[in-house]
Design an enzyme around this catalytic site. Structure first.
Site, mmCIF file in Angstrom:
data_model
loop_
_atom_site.group_PDB
_atom_site.id
_atom_site.type_symbol
_atom_site.label_atom_id
_atom_site.label_comp_id
_atom_site.label_asym_id
_atom_site.label_seq_id
_atom_site.Cartn_x
_atom_site.Cartn_y
_atom_site.Cartn_z
ATOM 1 C CD GLU A 1 -2.489 -1.759 0.256
ATOM 2 O OE1 GLU A 1 -2.577 -1.057 -0.759
ATOM 3 O OE2 GLU A 1 -2.967 -2.891 0.328
ATOM 4 N N GLY A 2 2.017 1.174 -0.608
ATOM 5 C CA GLY A 2 2.938 2.311 -0.686
ATOM 6 C C GLY A 2 4.085 2.136 0.284
#
Length: 393
Positions: A371-372
């Site tokens: 998610e990053g």
């Protein structure tokens, strides 16, 4: 500013959360050895989770869900994350990124079709990352080409590291609908693709460092034909924006999971420190052990406060790109630090697989990546800081 979301009645939600906490401790924790031994969530527990409505937490009540707001959803994730990560992972894509994209970008017809299905327990996956691209959408190779008759699309490409892919019922696939990268990533669109569509296949689940029972795999798209109404929102060029909006929700979920799992590990370290003796007394009496316990408590508390703040902002309709990224960065990095201290408190036992500390350490490492990554999110935070500063000069 978007409209606020009141969510479930607070008294009803408090009762639900109390029941969920008991379920986690009395049902899920004892099932962890089974999850680890067989690398899967037991079928009976999966069915129980579906019956509890965990797959439709954020789906509106009129479509069969619980209608939780973001603050309530994050509290559920935090509570579930006390147990092995696989239990949260199996439903998190449904109620997080998939539902967020459907809510923000889906047509009324798409919402009416998919909300009851995912609330009923159909499992979703989110297809953004590819072998050669992740955060760099300009490098995306998956294509969606319109059919000559204008009635549908044909998708080709490969998605990588896709959570839930081996057992998902539907995928939200990001694909290039224009050859060149247009301003604001308008070359990327999003498609709702049932996983049983001809031409869709998945690779074998990847072997991972940790998080037993949570599966990721490649998704291959080979001349996959979908109808025109599979295009999320009914318009090309908006897919990446929907994906990024839903990633904010995903980052909040990972932040909440990081805080919840750190709390589990710290509780384990407290128990071990009070039981393990050295020099004739519990090691919990030693000041440097107490320092590691206190530092961990302080950081977990800070993450819990960040979670309450950012989710309240989301529910008020504020733009939280910066705050969601900051929460995910802090909470995931904090979780790593806590796990390292927990291994240290366990000492030599912390390096052995028969003790929980070793598993906690491996499980937590992914939180700083998916998610990053921390580094990508730091760049995003700084970009928005500079943009806001320049706008106010």
């Amino acid at each position: 500013m978007a409209a606020s979301n009141p969510g479930m009645d607070e008294d009803v939600f408090a009762q639900f959360l109390d029941q969920l906490d008991r379920y986690v401790r009395e049902r899920l924790l004892p099932a962890e050895p089974d999850v680890i031994a067989n690398d899967k969530v037991p079928d009976d527990i999966l069915e129980e989770m579906k019956e509890m409505g965990l797959f439709g937490l954020t789906v509106p009540e009129e479509h069969g869900g619980a209608g939780l707001n973001t603050s309530q959803y994050a509290q559920v994730v935090y509570t579930m994350a006390y147990a092995a990560p696989a239990f949260r992972s199996i439903f998190s894509i449904n109620v997080g990124m998939f539902n967020s994209a459907l809510k923000n970008g889906g047509t009324p017809e798409q919402q009416a079709e998919w909300w009851p299905r995912i609330a009923g327990g159909e499992i979703a996956c989110f297809g953004l990352t590819e072998p050669g691209s992740g955060s760099d959408s300009a490098a995306m190779q998956t294509t969606a080409k319109p059919d000559p008759d204008g009635n549908g699309w044909t998708l080709n490409g490969t998605k990588r590291y896709i959570t839930n892919a081996p057992h998902a019922d539907v995928a939200l696939i990001m694909a290039r609908t224009e050859k060149e990268a247009l301003p604001k990533n308008a070359h990327v669109s999003a498609f709702l693709v049932p996983m049983d569509t001809p031409g869709v296949s998945t690779g074998s689940p990847d072997k991972k460092m940790g998080q037993a029972g949570a599966h990721i795999a490649d998704v291959m798209l080979d001349d996959v034909h979908v109808p025109g109404d599979a295009l999320l929102g009914g318009e090309t060029g908006k897919g990446f924006r929907f994906a990024m909006m839903s990633l904010d929700n995903g980052r909040i979920s990972v932040g909440a999971a990081s805080a919840g799992y750190a709390r589990r590990a710290l509780d384990s370290a407290l128990k071990y420190a009070t039981e393990r003796k050295a020099f004739g007394e519990p090691i919990a009496n030693f000041q440097l052990i107490q320092q590691m316990l206190a530092e961990s408590e302080t950081e977990i508390y800070a993450a819990e406060c960040m979670m309450r703040d950012v989710t309240a902002r989301v529910d008020r309709g504020e733009n939280t790109i910066r705050q969601a990224a900051a929460f995910k960065v802090f909470a995931s990095e904090m979780c790593g630090r806590v796990m390292d201290r927990v291994v240290q408190i366990y000492g030599g036992a912390g390096y052995l697989a028969e003790y929980d500390a070793e598993r906690f350490f491996r499980d937590a490492r992914i939180y700083r990546i998916y998610e990053g990554t921390t580094q990508i999110l730091q760049l995003q935070i700084a970009k928005h800081m500079l943009r806001d500063f320049q706008a106010n000069v």
